[in-house]
Design an enzyme around this catalytic site. Structure first.
Site, PDB file in Angstrom:
ATOM      1  N   LYS A   1       0.871  -1.168   0.000  1.00 13.18           N
ATOM      2  CA  LYS A   1       0.000   0.000   0.000  1.00 13.18           C
ATOM      3  C   LYS A   1       0.912   1.222   0.000  1.00 13.18           C
ATOM      4  O   LYS A   1       1.921   1.253   0.728  1.00 13.18           O
ATOM      5  CB  LYS A   1      -0.874   0.006   1.256  1.00 13.18           C
ATOM      6  CG  LYS A   1      -1.892  -1.127   1.285  1.00 13.18           C
ATOM      7  CD  LYS A   1      -3.064  -0.850   0.363  1.00 13.18           C
ATOM      8  CE  LYS A   1      -4.162  -1.880   0.543  1.00 13.18           C
ATOM      9  NZ  LYS A   1      -5.299  -1.647  -0.360  1.00 13.18           N
TER      10      LYS A   1
ATOM     11  N   LYS B   1     -13.373  -8.500  -6.971  1.00  7.35           N
ATOM     12  CA  LYS B   1     -13.724  -8.856  -5.592  1.00  7.35           C
ATOM     13  C   LYS B   1     -15.215  -9.141  -5.593  1.00  7.35           C
ATOM     14  O   LYS B   1     -15.999  -8.318  -6.087  1.00  7.35           O
ATOM     15  CB  LYS B   1     -13.444  -7.687  -4.641  1.00  7.35           C
ATOM     16  CG  LYS B   1     -11.974  -7.385  -4.450  1.00  7.35           C
ATOM     17  CD  LYS B   1     -11.775  -6.206  -3.506  1.00  7.35           C
ATOM     18  CE  LYS B   1     -10.281  -5.880  -3.391  1.00  7.35           C
ATOM     19  NZ  LYS B   1     -10.038  -4.607  -2.683  1.00  7.35           N
TER      20      LYS B   1
HETATM   21 MG    MG Z   1      -6.896  -2.212  -4.019  1.00  8.86          MG
END
Ligand code: MG
Length: 373
Positions: free
Chosen positions: A169, A268
């Site tokens: 991240k 997702k």
């Molecule tokens: Mg992502």
């Protein structure tokens, strides 16, 4: 003759589980996962299980733990009760009149897919058109760390464990320097960065420098709904862009591919509203030669098992974020837990999601239980 079944009851188990370590993105920082396990029971007493993936705050999409409950309780569960079904694809049709709220829909739809596969006595992966025997390659997502030395330690641990790729991240100020250092220490590891929309086209010159790092991809660098700017960026950088937050529907995928907004898509289940849409997106990407991989939402065991089943579909050719249970939890709510060996996860050869609920663990995390009959 079609095997008809009806949902006689739905039980929502609200759980609060503490993560092993806090998780930080460009937009949020959290230590606990507060979510629902959904249990559906049919007229013959068969059970199916799903999991909601929304976070307590709406930083990833507009949904939260509370909005997901509101949608299930007031709209989605009433649409399901006592309905005769012959296939879980009908759930997406039933939910069609409700706009968006994909995470609320996906949790319920997933539970019904599990129930359906168990009625058919086949693994869920096979029921959706995947292959339950396929070993699924997994990577790991690492949140923003306090210091570079902390980050290097965490990466080293995951590389030693055998994960197939490392995703970091990033956010402005915690990006190039850090990625360069990780690349220097681990020259051969497939590495990618996820910005969660932390940049804009004003950062173009900065983003061009990411090309020096040999990244597998950069995930969602720009606005969560900005297909055009992503297309302009992708024309000017070598690193493949992967879209995450932008993709909610098949139509979003068509737009992204037509405009050239990305070269890779992460799917997702929660973000796209469940398997029925996820399969359509998968098939469209396969026809257009766009690789896909399965993202993660820090799921507990049920959500994790669903994601792994999805990742057995053939176009999932890049390692996903579906790590082992032990990546996030001291004790997961399924038995056996999801384990990873040499970067691969193998689903058990059992009907449905392939894992049993560890009721003792589940009850230890449960803060509320609501039953709909
Ligand atoms: Mg992502």
């Amino acid at each position: 003759m079609a095997d008809l079944f009806s949902i006689e009851s739905v039980i929502l188990h609200r759980l609060n589980m503490k993560l092993k370590a806090p998780f930080t993105t460009s937009l949020d920082h959290f230590q606990n996962k507060d979510f629902y396990i959904i249990e559906v029971i049919d007229q013959d007493g068969n059970q199916g299980f799903g999991e909601t993936v929304a976070f307590p705050t709406p930083w990833y999409t507009e949904e939260t733990t509370e909005t997901v409950f509101h949608m299930m309780d007031s709209f989605l569960i009433p649409l399901l009760q006592k309905k005769q079904l012959s296939h879980p694809d009908q759930v997406a049709e039933l939910f069609m009149p409700i706009r968006r709220n994909n995470m609320a829909k996906a949790g319920l739809e997933g539970a019904i897919w599990d129930l359906y596969a168990k009625r058919q006595a086949i693994p869920l992966a096979d029921a959706i058109g995947g292959d339950n025997k396929k070993p699924v390659e997994v990577g790991v997502a690492v949140g923003i760390q306090e210091s570079l030395s902390d980050l290097l330690k965490v990466v080293e641990q995951h590389v030693t464990e055998g994960y197939k790729r490392i995703k970091l991240k990033i956010k402005p100020g915690k990006d190039l320097t850090i990625l360069k250092e990780v690349r220097k220490q681990f020259p051969d590891i497939p590495l990618m960065a996820d910005a969660n929309s932390a940049y804009s086209l004003k950062d173009l010159d900065h983003l061009k420098r990411f090309d020096e790092l040999g990244l597998q991809m950069i995930e969602q660098p720009l606005g969560h709904n900005d297909f055009l700017d992503h297309a302009m960026l992708q024309r000017q950088i070598e690193t493949p862009i992967c879209l995450d937050e932008s993709i909610h529907t098949l139509s979003d995928v068509k737009t992204a591919i037509a405009l050239g907004s990305c070269k890779i898509i992460t799917i997702k289940l929660g973000r796209v509203g469940g398997y029925t849409v996820a399969k359509k997106i998968h098939d469209y990407c396969r026809e257009h030669d766009v690789p896909v991989w399965c993202g993660g939402m820090l799921e507990a065991g049920i959500g994790r098992a669903h994601s792994i089943a999805l990742a057995t579909l053939p176009q999932f050719i890049l390692p996903g974020d579906t790590s082992a249970s032990s990546r996030y939890w001291e004790k997961d709510i399924i038995t056996p837990e999801v384990t990873m060996h040499n970067g691969l996860v193998q689903l058990p050869d059992l009907a449905g999601i392939g894992f049993e609920i560890d009721w003792q663990a589940l009850e230890s995390y449960r803060i509320q239980k609501i039953e709909y009959k």
